[in-house]
Design a protein around this motif. Structure first.
Motif, short mmCIF file in Angstrom:
data_model
loop_
_atom_site.label_atom_id
_atom_site.label_comp_id
_atom_site.label_asym_id
_atom_site.label_seq_id
_atom_site.Cartn_x
_atom_site.Cartn_y
_atom_site.Cartn_z
N VAL A 41 -9.57 3.82 -2.12
CA VAL A 41 -10.86 4.06 -1.50
C VAL A 41 -11.41 5.40 -1.91
O VAL A 41 -12.58 5.55 -2.25
N ARG A 91 -7.04 -6.17 7.29
CA ARG A 91 -7.32 -4.99 6.48
C ARG A 91 -6.24 -3.96 6.74
O ARG A 91 -6.04 -3.52 7.87
N SER A 109 -6.82 -5.26 -3.39
CA SER A 109 -6.42 -3.89 -3.04
C SER A 109 -7.05 -2.89 -3.99
O SER A 109 -7.32 -3.20 -5.15
N ILE A 168 -14.88 -1.82 11.87
CA ILE A 168 -14.14 -1.87 10.61
C ILE A 168 -14.87 -2.75 9.60
O ILE A 168 -15.40 -3.82 9.96
N GLU A 205 -5.01 -0.23 5.72
CA GLU A 205 -5.44 1.03 5.11
C GLU A 205 -4.34 2.07 5.29
O GLU A 205 -3.89 2.32 6.41
N HIS A 219 -3.25 2.20 9.12
CA HIS A 219 -4.26 1.64 10.02
C HIS A 219 -4.40 0.16 9.70
O HIS A 219 -4.92 -0.21 8.66
N ASN A 272 -7.02 -5.99 1.44
CA ASN A 272 -7.80 -6.91 2.26
C ASN A 272 -7.43 -8.36 1.98
O ASN A 272 -7.20 -8.73 0.81
N THR A 281 -3.14 6.05 4.34
CA THR A 281 -3.51 7.38 3.87
C THR A 281 -2.24 8.16 3.56
O THR A 281 -1.24 8.06 4.28
N CYS A 304 0.83 -1.21 0.00
CA CYS A 304 0.00 0.00 0.00
C CYS A 304 0.86 1.26 0.00
O CYS A 304 0.59 2.20 -0.76
N VAL A 335 -6.54 7.44 -0.06
CA VAL A 335 -6.55 6.28 0.81
C VAL A 335 -6.50 5.02 -0.04
O VAL A 335 -7.26 4.88 -1.01
N TYR A 336 -5.61 4.10 0.32
CA TYR A 336 -5.46 2.84 -0.41
C TYR A 336 -5.61 1.70 0.59
O TYR A 336 -5.04 1.73 1.68
N CYS A 337 -6.38 0.67 0.22
CA CYS A 337 -6.68 -0.45 1.13
C CYS A 337 -6.29 -1.78 0.51
O CYS A 337 -6.40 -1.98 -0.71
#
Length: 379
Positions: free
Chosen positions: A377, A301, A374, A211, A303, A164, A318, A305, A153, A314-316
């Motif tokens: 967001v 998860r 991924s 979450i 996350e 996060h 999972n 920023t 990320c 923001v990139y996530c």
């Protein structure tokens, strides 16, 4: 020549999962250790021979070894090309095995998930580098795979600012009593977290946050929990000003019971080993009952920023896997495979996010059928 791998604590749930991953993906000669012989009918024997687990095969040998038997330990390490330390709990772990590996020039992996051991191990970076030893710590699922998800990320940004991390485990996660001990030991003291560019004390299992995890988990509560990532990622990613690590359980009533243990039980009681043992065995018994309904999976998860093309974004990432213990085995086993194949070499002592390039991480996860989704967001 056949590579020889020594897995300390390899009879446990995590260690045997690491052994299974190596037996599946390499031709290594594997030796797993335990303090006592595997007695027919005991918990370890049932786990190792369970029809629900892969067969380790004849390429895996068992060695009775207590880590206090230093001469026997030294001999076992000297006869190995790679040592993987899976013996816990990690709160009381010293660096003896790492020191012997450095002395003998043997590469080293560790599944420890505690800040105190992480700090002690990292202090041997210069000695390991001088000995041309690659030592990688925190190599399981969280920490481990989770660290590499964060790195993936972070690499999407011009400048990452906040991390996060949220972890969710169903029931026992397929792990044993040792992991239960680790959870309750983590409730004993406040810990330092990197928040807004400063180290701040945080109470364990506080500040519940809902979450949105990937299916089938959905919206679930998580709480502050002391993890090595809180300690290592501000160093690994210097532009990051906040690192949050939160953990939760399924079913949700376990979260409430854990919160009570962290906030209602007297601190002097939670700091007694007898109490930790009692809670660990009771919890393990309870999860044996609920596992049939909840499963033993894991969700992670990540996350991040940061700044991308002059804007905040923001990139996530999972991940969901059906067995937490086996996921930990994949995390450690994949790095072991890369070391044995000569694809990864980084002399010194490093957490996963500093040692493992993203392309190799993606390659090994794909080969194990672990899919990481991924996406951006918002931007």
């Amino acid at each position: 020549m056949t590579n020889r791998v020594l897995i300390l604590g390899g009879r446990g749930r995590i260690g045997s999962s690491v052994a299974q991953d190596l037996a599946t993906h390499t031709q290594a000669e594997i030796t797993i250790t335990g303090r006592y012989p595997v007695a027919e009918g005991n918990e370890d024997a049932k786990w190792l021979s369970s029809k629900n687990n892969w067969t380790l095969g004849t390429g895996v040998q068992f060695l009775v070894l207590d880590l206090v038997e230093v001469d026997k330990l030294r001999q076992a390490i000297a006869n190995s090309d790679l040592v993987i330390h899976c013996a816990g709990p990690f709160h009381y772990r010293d660096t003896q095995v790492l020191e012997i590996c450095i002395e003998l020039g043997v590469n080293y992996l560790d599944v420890s998930d505690h800040r105190s051991y992480t700090s002690k191990a990292l202090s041997y970076n210069e000695q390991a580098a001088a000995a041309n030893v690659t030592a990688i710590i925190n190599t399981g699922i969280f920490p481990g795979i989770s660290n590499s998800m964060v790195r993936q990320c972070v690499e999407q940004f011009d400048q990452a600012e906040k991390i996060h991390l949220s972890y969710l485990v169903s029931g026992s996660g397929g792990a044993g009593v040792t992991v239960m001990r680790t959870t309750f030991l983590g409730l004993q003291y406040p810990f330092e977290a990197w928040i807004d560019g400063n180290w701040q004390l945080v109470k364990p299992y506080s500040e519940r946050e809902d979450i949105s995890f990937a299916s089938p988990y959905g919206n679930t509560g998580v709480y502050w929990f002391d993890m090595p990532e809180t300690f290592t990622m501000p160093h690994s990613f210097p532009s990051v000003k906040t690192v949050i690590t939160k953990f939760g359980s399924v079913p949700d009533f376990y979260n409430h019971l854990t919160w009570i243990a962290a906030h209602i039980f007297p601190k002097w009681l939670m700091q007694r080993r007898s109490m930790i043992e009692f809670l660990s065995y009771v919890s393990h018994f309870m999860t044996d009952v609920t596992n049939a309904y909840t499963g033993i999976g894991v969700a992670v998860r990540a996350e991040v920023t940061g700044q991308k093309d002059g804007k905040t974004a923001v990139y996530c990432a999972n991940l969901v896997y059906e067995n937490t213990a086996l996921a930990s085995g994949c995390g450690t086993g994949s790095i072991a495979q890369l070391l044995l194949e000569g694809k990864l070499k980084k002399p010194g002592v490093y957490p996963v996010e500093e040692a493992l390039p993203t392309d190799l991480f993606v390659e090994t996860m794909n080969s194990r059928g672990i899919k990481i989704n991924s996406n951006w967001v918002k931007s």
